[in-house]
Design a protein around this motif. Structure first.
Motif, mmCIF file in Angstrom:
data_model
loop_
_atom_site.group_PDB
_atom_site.id
_atom_site.type_symbol
_atom_site.label_atom_id
_atom_site.label_comp_id
_atom_site.label_asym_id
_atom_site.label_seq_id
_atom_site.Cartn_x
_atom_site.Cartn_y
_atom_site.Cartn_z
ATOM 1 N N GLN A 145 0.883 -1.155 0.000
ATOM 2 C CA GLN A 145 0.000 0.000 0.000
ATOM 3 C C GLN A 145 0.929 1.214 0.000
ATOM 4 O OE1 GLN A 145 -2.384 0.614 3.562
ATOM 5 N NE2 GLN A 145 -4.122 1.139 2.274
ATOM 6 N N LEU A 146 1.207 1.716 -1.206
ATOM 7 C CA LEU A 146 2.282 2.680 -1.396
ATOM 8 C C LEU A 146 1.769 4.085 -1.673
ATOM 9 C CD1 LEU A 146 4.462 0.570 -3.877
ATOM 10 C CD2 LEU A 146 4.576 0.596 -1.380
ATOM 11 N N ILE A 147 2.554 5.061 -1.239
ATOM 12 C CA ILE A 147 2.399 6.450 -1.647
ATOM 13 C C ILE A 147 3.710 6.832 -2.325
ATOM 14 C CG2 ILE A 147 2.149 8.836 -0.871
ATOM 15 C CD1 ILE A 147 0.577 7.776 1.549
ATOM 16 N N VAL A 148 3.629 7.388 -3.529
ATOM 17 C CA VAL A 148 4.822 7.787 -4.262
ATOM 18 C C VAL A 148 4.831 9.300 -4.381
ATOM 19 C CG1 VAL A 148 6.102 7.597 -6.431
ATOM 20 C CG2 VAL A 148 4.811 5.618 -5.568
ATOM 21 N N ASN A 149 5.947 9.919 -3.993
ATOM 22 C CA ASN A 149 6.103 11.367 -4.084
ATOM 23 C C ASN A 149 7.347 11.726 -4.879
ATOM 24 O OD1 ASN A 149 3.884 12.383 -2.643
ATOM 25 N ND2 ASN A 149 4.896 11.985 -0.691
ATOM 26 N N LYS A 150 7.192 12.663 -5.796
ATOM 27 C CA LYS A 150 8.322 13.236 -6.516
ATOM 28 C C LYS A 150 8.881 14.357 -5.637
ATOM 29 C CE LYS A 150 9.296 15.511 -10.929
ATOM 30 N NZ LYS A 150 8.687 15.903 -12.228
ATOM 31 N N VAL A 151 10.184 14.256 -5.296
ATOM 32 C CA VAL A 151 10.783 15.153 -4.308
ATOM 33 C C VAL A 151 12.128 15.655 -4.837
ATOM 34 C CG1 VAL A 151 11.499 15.355 -1.887
ATOM 35 C CG2 VAL A 151 9.727 13.705 -2.511
ATOM 36 N N PRO A 152 12.430 16.939 -4.686
ATOM 37 C CA PRO A 152 13.757 17.424 -5.076
ATOM 38 C C PRO A 152 14.850 16.689 -4.304
ATOM 39 C CG PRO A 152 12.290 19.272 -4.670
ATOM 40 C CD PRO A 152 11.570 18.034 -4.201
ATOM 41 N N PHE A 153 15.936 16.358 -5.004
ATOM 42 C CA PHE A 153 17.017 15.613 -4.372
ATOM 43 C C PHE A 153 17.517 16.296 -3.105
ATOM 44 C CE2 PHE A 153 21.490 14.888 -3.528
ATOM 45 C CZ PHE A 153 21.471 13.522 -3.294
ATOM 46 N N GLU A 154 17.707 17.596 -3.134
ATOM 47 C CA GLU A 154 18.246 18.304 -1.959
ATOM 48 C C GLU A 154 17.320 18.159 -0.750
ATOM 49 O OE1 GLU A 154 21.270 19.602 -1.226
ATOM 50 O OE2 GLU A 154 21.864 18.793 -3.183
ATOM 51 N N THR A 155 16.016 18.092 -0.982
ATOM 52 C CA THR A 155 15.064 17.872 0.116
ATOM 53 C C THR A 155 15.268 16.479 0.707
ATOM 54 O OG1 THR A 155 13.462 19.368 -0.889
ATOM 55 C CG2 THR A 155 12.608 17.788 0.725
ATOM 56 N N VAL A 156 15.454 15.493 -0.161
ATOM 57 C CA VAL A 156 15.682 14.121 0.304
ATOM 58 C C VAL A 156 17.004 14.044 1.065
ATOM 59 C CG1 VAL A 156 16.019 11.730 -0.445
ATOM 60 C CG2 VAL A 156 14.281 13.150 -1.539
ATOM 61 N N TYR A 157 18.022 14.723 0.566
ATOM 62 C CA TYR A 157 19.314 14.750 1.257
ATOM 63 C C TYR A 157 19.144 15.330 2.668
ATOM 64 C CZ TYR A 157 24.070 16.118 2.471
ATOM 65 O OH TYR A 157 25.261 16.286 3.134
ATOM 66 N N LYS A 158 18.398 16.411 2.797
ATOM 67 C CA LYS A 158 18.153 17.008 4.117
ATOM 68 C C LYS A 158 17.360 16.055 5.016
ATOM 69 C CE LYS A 158 18.472 21.725 2.450
ATOM 70 N NZ LYS A 158 17.744 22.905 2.011
ATOM 71 N N MET A 159 16.412 15.314 4.435
ATOM 72 C CA MET A 159 15.649 14.331 5.215
ATOM 73 C C MET A 159 16.584 13.253 5.783
ATOM 74 S SD MET A 159 12.284 13.879 2.773
ATOM 75 C CE MET A 159 11.415 12.707 3.835
ATOM 76 N N VAL A 160 17.550 12.811 4.978
ATOM 77 C CA VAL A 160 18.529 11.838 5.450
ATOM 78 C C VAL A 160 19.357 12.441 6.576
ATOM 79 C CG1 VAL A 160 20.676 10.637 4.803
ATOM 80 C CG2 VAL A 160 18.645 10.461 3.338
ATOM 81 N N CYS A 161 19.843 13.653 6.387
ATOM 82 C CA CYS A 161 20.684 14.307 7.400
ATOM 83 C C CYS A 161 19.940 14.535 8.716
ATOM 84 C CB CYS A 161 21.230 15.631 6.866
ATOM 85 S SG CYS A 161 22.442 15.417 5.539
ATOM 86 N N LYS A 162 18.638 14.764 8.639
ATOM 87 C CA LYS A 162 17.827 14.979 9.849
ATOM 88 C C LYS A 162 17.353 13.671 10.477
ATOM 89 C CE LYS A 162 15.794 19.307 8.191
ATOM 90 N NZ LYS A 162 14.518 19.897 7.739
ATOM 91 N N VAL A 177 24.932 9.557 -4.119
ATOM 92 C CA VAL A 177 24.546 10.502 -5.164
ATOM 93 C C VAL A 177 25.029 11.909 -4.802
ATOM 94 C CG1 VAL A 177 22.576 11.638 -6.288
ATOM 95 C CG2 VAL A 177 22.648 9.145 -6.093
ATOM 96 N N LYS A 178 24.904 12.304 -3.534
ATOM 97 C CA LYS A 178 25.384 13.619 -3.104
ATOM 98 C C LYS A 178 26.884 13.744 -3.361
ATOM 99 C CE LYS A 178 24.987 17.641 -1.000
ATOM 100 N NZ LYS A 178 24.267 18.760 -1.615
ATOM 101 N N LEU A 179 27.635 12.712 -3.047
ATOM 102 C CA LEU A 179 29.071 12.716 -3.294
ATOM 103 C C LEU A 179 29.366 12.831 -4.790
ATOM 104 C CD1 LEU A 179 31.929 12.442 -2.128
ATOM 105 C CD2 LEU A 179 31.665 9.973 -2.339
ATOM 106 N N LEU A 180 28.652 12.087 -5.610
ATOM 107 C CA LEU A 180 28.847 12.166 -7.063
ATOM 108 C C LEU A 180 28.530 13.566 -7.584
ATOM 109 C CD1 LEU A 180 27.385 8.722 -8.161
ATOM 110 C CD2 LEU A 180 29.804 9.402 -8.161
ATOM 111 N N LEU A 181 27.477 14.179 -7.048
ATOM 112 C CA LEU A 181 27.141 15.554 -7.445
ATOM 113 C C LEU A 181 28.243 16.527 -7.038
ATOM 114 C CD1 LEU A 181 23.350 15.616 -6.551
ATOM 115 C CD2 LEU A 181 24.319 15.910 -8.841
ATOM 116 N N LEU A 182 28.738 16.406 -5.811
ATOM 117 C CA LEU A 182 29.787 17.311 -5.326
ATOM 118 C C LEU A 182 31.080 17.155 -6.118
ATOM 119 C CD1 LEU A 182 29.279 17.009 -1.462
ATOM 120 C CD2 LEU A 182 28.828 19.014 -2.887
ATOM 121 N N GLU A 183 31.348 15.923 -6.563
ATOM 122 C CA GLU A 183 32.570 15.670 -7.339
ATOM 123 C C GLU A 183 32.355 15.859 -8.835
ATOM 124 O OE1 GLU A 183 33.763 11.733 -6.169
ATOM 125 O OE2 GLU A 183 34.630 12.450 -4.286
ATOM 126 N N ASN A 184 31.139 16.292 -9.205
ATOM 127 C CA ASN A 184 30.795 16.497 -10.612
ATOM 128 C C ASN A 184 30.996 15.244 -11.455
ATOM 129 O OD1 ASN A 184 29.596 18.311 -12.281
ATOM 130 N ND2 ASN A 184 31.470 19.374 -12.874
#
Length: 187
Positions: A145-162, A177-184
């Motif tokens: 019984q799923l709910i699917v949400n499209k979420v900006p990556f930075e929001t998801v990153y903050k959710m992980v950090c919190k 993914v955050k590391l790959l983004l930071l390292e381009n």
């Protein structure tokens, strides 16, 4: 790094305690590395844990929310499921992404492999990055019984950090993914 190749644990006896189509639990009578007798329980997983981190061109991802029976709480996580042994794991990832979100991706990259609880289980996880996606109809299993949400990556990153996302595979994928983004190096 060098390490010993020989197993320091001696198995003296083993007994299957529980078995179902997904896992089995075996209790071992052992001699531990210091030479003392003891017991050890091992959960064997009969599938590979598959995770898919979908990321669109605008750096949005798709979180799947569901109530997790084993945790007795609601969990937000990337699309995940079991992949049968002997089946190409990327095929299992494609199936899970479509089932849970209705998305099909053109580009697939393996992000990482992890052992999820290596002190008590042999569960292997393979996580993929899915890109270049198109939307179709989701096909969830009857147990989901799923709910699917499209979420900006930075929001998801903050959710992980919190600590708002605690699923280990999702946390690892987001941080990678955050590391790959930071390292381009996302590509």
């Amino acid at each position: 790094m060098q390490h010993p190749e020989e197993n320091p644990w001696q198995i003296n006896a083993e007994k299957v305690i529980y078995d179902n189509p997904w896992i089995n639990l075996t209790e071992y009578q052992v001699t531990n590395p210091s030479g003392n007798p003891g017991i050890y329980g091992k959960v064997h997983f009969k599938n590979i844990a598959i995770g898919v981190f979908p990321l669109d061109a605008e750096l949005n991802t798709y979180l799947v929310g569901q109530y997790r029976f084993a945790l007795n709480q609601y969990s937000w996580e990337m699309p995940e499921g079991g992949g049968a042994l002997g089946v190409d794991p990327v095929d299992s990832a494609k199936r899970e992404l479509l089932e849970e979100t209705g998305l099909k991706a053109q580009s697939w990259t393996e992000l990482l492999r992890m052992h999820l609880s290596n002190s008590v289980s042999d569960e292997l996880s393979i996580i993929y990055l899915a890109r270049d996606m198109q939307q179709f109809e989701a096909e969830p299993e009857d147990t989901e019984q799923l709910i699917v949400n499209k979420v900006p990556f930075e929001t998801v990153y903050k959710m992980v950090c919190k600590g708002e996302i605690t699923d280990s595979m999702t946390v690892a994928a987001v941080l990678k993914v955050k590391l790959l983004l930071l390292e381009n190096k996302l590509g």
